[in-house]
Enzyme design. Structure first.
Site, mmCIF file in Angstrom:
data_model
loop_
_atom_site.group_PDB
_atom_site.id
_atom_site.type_symbol
_atom_site.label_atom_id
_atom_site.label_comp_id
_atom_site.label_asym_id
_atom_site.label_seq_id
_atom_site.Cartn_x
_atom_site.Cartn_y
_atom_site.Cartn_z
ATOM 1 N N LYS A 191 1.019 5.353 -4.850
ATOM 2 C CA LYS A 191 1.682 3.985 -5.145
ATOM 3 C C LYS A 191 2.297 4.095 -6.557
ATOM 4 O O LYS A 191 3.595 3.646 -6.769
ATOM 5 C CB LYS A 191 0.570 2.961 -5.114
ATOM 6 N N LYS B 155 0.838 -1.256 0.036
ATOM 7 C CA LYS B 155 0.076 -0.078 -0.020
ATOM 8 C C LYS B 155 0.985 1.160 -0.050
ATOM 9 O O LYS B 155 0.205 2.481 0.044
ATOM 10 C CB LYS B 155 -1.099 -0.005 1.012
ATOM 11 N N GLU C 172 -7.285 -1.435 -9.632
ATOM 12 C CA GLU C 172 -8.439 -1.185 -10.709
ATOM 13 C C GLU C 172 -9.064 -0.002 -10.128
ATOM 14 O O GLU C 172 -9.805 0.774 -10.837
ATOM 15 C CB GLU C 172 -9.434 -2.503 -10.488
HETATM 16 C C1 LIG Z 1 -7.841 -6.808 -9.420
HETATM 17 C C2 LIG Z 1 -7.485 -6.204 -8.067
HETATM 18 C C3 LIG Z 1 -7.720 -4.761 -7.945
HETATM 19 C C4 LIG Z 1 -7.240 -4.304 -6.758
HETATM 20 N N1 LIG Z 1 -7.238 -2.703 -6.889
HETATM 21 C C5 LIG Z 1 -6.758 -2.069 -5.820
HETATM 22 C C6 LIG Z 1 -6.716 -0.767 -5.777
HETATM 23 O O1 LIG Z 1 -7.148 0.048 -6.743
HETATM 24 N N2 LIG Z 1 -5.770 -0.150 -5.020
HETATM 25 C C7 LIG Z 1 -5.216 -0.981 -3.627
HETATM 26 O O2 LIG Z 1 -4.729 -0.289 -2.941
HETATM 27 N N3 LIG Z 1 -5.692 -2.214 -3.877
HETATM 28 C C8 LIG Z 1 -6.059 -2.825 -4.655
HETATM 29 N N4 LIG Z 1 -6.334 -4.106 -4.623
HETATM 30 C C9 LIG Z 1 -5.690 -5.059 -3.663
HETATM 31 C C10 LIG Z 1 -6.667 -5.725 -2.784
HETATM 32 O O3 LIG Z 1 -7.212 -4.809 -2.061
HETATM 33 C C11 LIG Z 1 -5.926 -6.792 -2.138
HETATM 34 O O4 LIG Z 1 -5.370 -7.821 -3.051
HETATM 35 C C12 LIG Z 1 -7.010 -7.689 -1.018
HETATM 36 O O5 LIG Z 1 -7.365 -6.939 -0.139
HETATM 37 C C13 LIG Z 1 -6.161 -8.993 -0.469
HETATM 38 O O6 LIG Z 1 -4.954 -8.485 0.148
HETATM 39 P P1 LIG Z 1 -3.636 -8.895 -0.087
HETATM 40 O O7 LIG Z 1 -3.302 -8.694 -1.544
HETATM 41 O O8 LIG Z 1 -2.820 -8.219 0.859
HETATM 42 O O9 LIG Z 1 -3.602 -10.551 0.131
HETATM 43 C C14 LIG Z 1 -6.497 -4.866 -5.877
HETATM 44 C C15 LIG Z 1 -6.473 -6.271 -5.936
HETATM 45 C C16 LIG Z 1 -6.736 -6.903 -7.204
HETATM 46 C C17 LIG Z 1 -6.746 -8.486 -7.143
#
Ligand SMILES: Cc1cc2nc3c(=O)[nH]c(=O)nc-3n(C[C@H](O)[C@H](O)[C@H](O)COP(=O)(O)O)c2cc1C
Length: 217
Positions: free
Chosen positions: A74, A14, A165
């Protein structure tokens, strides 16, 4: 090799450390993962733009305003940002390029085998474009296969990543001139190393229990 350990310890980053850059040799490995990702009928409906310069990243970050502003730091602080794009159409030239590449790569023992493969790809492309009318969704699904490979591969190499996304994809298309290239941005992935402000690095992972997401019959 314990691949489950990679899945359970990787975390979305993050906040990146702006001072730490990913070794170019590791980026080359990630580019290989993107290029070799599987796709339906080997359609490879994608293009990946890797931004590593401050100017390149700023072009993208500048589009992340309003409700997407939280993702801009980011992009600015990551070592590299990958723009995962789809082709706006799988036109004849693309379908022809695919079959010619497969031919050069030695996949056809006979001209008939080449014809069969090409026809199958034309069939599925036409099915999605004309009958199901979901070509953009179908191609986006393939992008997410490449994304999964990228995220897992980055984790395996000890690189932190943030898929995003939360973006204005149309603004990124305009900033990078993607429409003129026949491309459309689907999502971004920032790559680098976690910084001190990365709250997610300190939190435990959370997933639903195995029994609620996996059944055996
Ligand atoms: C397709 C996709 C889009 C995501 N978009 C964002 C985003 O725009 N900003 C962000 O901070 N995290 C984003 N995430 C991260 C998710 O919040 C995160 O993968 C989820 O909460 C699970 O946590 P972890 O990846 O730490 O296991 C995204 C994840 C995926 C797979």
């Amino acid at each position: 090799m314990n691949i489950a350990a990679i899945a359970t310890t990787r975390r979305t980053c993050k906040a990146f450390d702006p001072a730490r850059k990913v070794d170019p040799a590791l980026i080359e490995q990630l580019k290989t993962l993107l290029r070799f990702a599987p796709s339906s009928v080997n359609s490879q409906p994608w293009h990946f733009i890797v931004a590593s310069s401050a100017e390149g990243k700023e072009k993208i970050a500048a589009t992340l305003a309003g409700r997407f502003e939280y993702n801009a730091p980011k992009v600015r602080n990551a070592s590299h940002v990958v723009v995962l794009c789809v082709r706006r159409d799988l036109d004849d030239a693309h379908l022809q390029a695919l079959v010619e590449q497969e031919d050069r790569d030695g996949r056809f023992a006979t001209p008939e085998a080449r014809e069969t493969q090409h026809n199958a790809r034309v069939f599925y492309t036409t099915l999605h474009r004309d009958q199901l009318a979901d070509l953009p969704r179908w191609t986006e699904k393939q992008i997410y296969i490449a994304l999964g490979s990228l995220l897992f591969g980055a984790a395996a190499l000890g690189i932190d990543a943030c898929p995003m996304e939360g973006i204005d994809a149309a603004a990124i298309d305009a900033a990078l001139g993607l429409e003129a290239q026949g491309l459309r941005c689907v999502l971004l992935t920032a790559l680098g190393y976690s910084g001190e402000q990365d709250f997610n690095a300190k939190l435990p992972k959370s997933r639903l229990a195995e029994a609620s997401v996996i059944s055996e019959i």
